[in-house]
Design an enzyme around this catalytic site. Structure first.
Site, mmCIF file in Angstrom:
data_model
loop_
_atom_site.group_PDB
_atom_site.id
_atom_site.type_symbol
_atom_site.label_atom_id
_atom_site.label_comp_id
_atom_site.label_asym_id
_atom_site.label_seq_id
_atom_site.Cartn_x
_atom_site.Cartn_y
_atom_site.Cartn_z
ATOM 1 N N HIS A 245 -7.141 -12.542 2.968
ATOM 2 C CA HIS A 245 -7.711 -10.095 2.182
ATOM 3 C C HIS A 245 -9.907 -10.636 3.352
ATOM 4 O O HIS A 245 -9.710 -11.626 3.395
ATOM 5 C CB HIS A 245 -7.736 -10.570 0.964
ATOM 6 C CG HIS A 245 -8.478 -9.316 0.829
ATOM 7 N ND1 HIS A 245 -9.440 -8.589 1.080
ATOM 8 C CD2 HIS A 245 -7.612 -7.888 0.463
ATOM 9 C CE1 HIS A 245 -9.697 -7.115 0.938
ATOM 10 N NE2 HIS A 245 -8.727 -6.686 0.541
ATOM 11 N N GLU A 297 -1.819 -6.445 -1.866
ATOM 12 C CA GLU A 297 -0.273 -5.811 -1.550
ATOM 13 C C GLU A 297 1.158 -6.156 -2.433
ATOM 14 O O GLU A 297 1.933 -5.895 -2.587
ATOM 15 C CB GLU A 297 -0.572 -5.871 -0.104
ATOM 16 C CG GLU A 297 -0.568 -4.413 0.158
ATOM 17 C CD GLU A 297 -2.641 -4.511 0.995
ATOM 18 O OE1 GLU A 297 -3.165 -5.984 0.671
ATOM 19 O OE2 GLU A 297 -3.555 -3.939 1.111
#
Length: 355
Positions: A245, A297
């Site tokens: 991320h 996700e």
């Protein structure tokens, strides 16, 4: 000569915000100072919407039913089209001409409508709509979504959806949020800003990753050897979906909450997901230690799978949650009164003749 150009505007501070605070190093996420750990399982999504937009849990997002008037052939395009249609149908006034309370009510109506629109889009054109009174009998936004989609509520599914929506309701400046603020900065109406944000989210680099996680887990399960699968994937220079991320250097707090929820709800995919998570984390950390943790996700895909949400619907489910963050940012941008107008550096040919 040092260049001040940043491709993709990476690292460029475009505005100051009071809405959300991702803790890069500590692995936490706070909505207006409240850690999402205190929200999930304690308040429903509609109150998290209220915290982000109203700065208080009440009144939050009201029960609503909005008929899906057009079908475009896609979940995201149905939502984008309907938000634009509602701007005209409801005669929404432009942000530059209304006060904050008026804008807040427009955003409340549109956000509630968005959940109803996606649910009906998911139900499909081959089934009759669920009666409005049945839909509105649901106790929470997640229950009403399931009623509009399937005509019945499964409590496990409702909890999975509610947790997912709260975890993904807001996360600072990204492509869709920046789009919403850019449109809001022009003084356009709230429907235009939200519709534009949906368009930005429809791209696979922003909202599509969960749809790619389940096929990956299935491939690992079929092989029966996560270590071997990761080695082969990395050898082919393939991206392992759901890892890394741009914000967090520690564990993504949303991933942690969603993982816990997947376990508590008894997902049959947890075992293979945990095995792949560990193996891939160790492999990626050898080259990119700051980007080796699972992101939102990865476990989102598993929690949505608990609710039997097909991967193709995942981006629209993301849009349902993100109406909260988008609405908060539209209001915040309205209050600045500033039009976004970044600069560009010309790097084309020097002056020349046409011949």
């Amino acid at each position: 000569m040092t260049s001040d150009f940043s491709p993709g505007l990476a690292g460029v501070v475009a505005f100051e915000t009071e809405i959300a605070e991702p803790d890069r190093e500590g692995g936490s996420l706070r909505y207006r100072g409240v850690d999402i750990e205190e929200l999930v399982g304690h308040v429903p999504f509609e109150q998290a919407w209220g915290l982000l937009v109203d700065e208080t849990l009440e009144p939050g997002l009201p029960p609503a039913y909005c008929e899906l008037e057009v079908r475009t052939g896609g979940y995201m395009s149905d939502l984008q089209a309907m938000l634009a249609i509602l701007s005209g149908k409801w005669k929404l006034r432009q942000l530059i001409d209304i006060d904050d309370e008026h804008a807040k009510e427009d955003l409340r109506r549109l956000s509630a409508a968005a959940l109803s629109i996606v649910a009906q889009s998911a139900r499909g054109a081959d089934l009759p709509p669920v009666p409005e009174e049945t839909v509105l009998s649901g106790r929470t936004a997640a229950e009403r979504f399931l009623l509009a989609w399937r005509g019945e509520v499964d409590e496990r599914h409702a909890r999975a959806i509610d947790t997912y929506w709260i975890c993904t309701a807001e996360h600072g400046l990204n492509a869709s949020t920046f789009t919403a603020r850019t449109v809001a900065s022009t003084g356009a109406d709230c429907g235009a800003a939200l519709s534009a944000a949906v368009g930005a989210l429809s791209g696979p680099l922003h909202g599509g990753a969960p749809a790619r996680v389940l096929p990956m887990l299935d491939a690992v399960a079929d092989m029966g050897d996560a270590q071997k699968w990761v080695e082969q994937a990395l050898a082919r220079r393939e991206r392992i979906m759901g890892f890394g991320h741009r914000v967090y250097r520690a564990e993504d707090p949303r991933s942690r909450l969603l993982k816990r929820t997947a376990k508590e709800l008894g997902s049959p995919r947890v075992e293979v997901a945990e095995e792949l998570e560990q193996v891939a984390h160790e492999a990626i950390a050898k080259k990119h230690p700051d980007h080796s943790w699972t992101n939102v996700e990865y476990w989102s895909a598993i929690v949505l799978d608990v609710a039997e949400v097909p991967p193709s619907l995942a981006p629209a489910m993301f849009a349902c949650s993100r109406v909260a963050g988008w609405s908060a940012h539209i209001l915040e941008q309205k209050r600045t009164g500033r039009l976004f107008r970044p600069s560009a550096r010309y790097v084309g040919p020097a002056e020349r003749n046409v011949s």
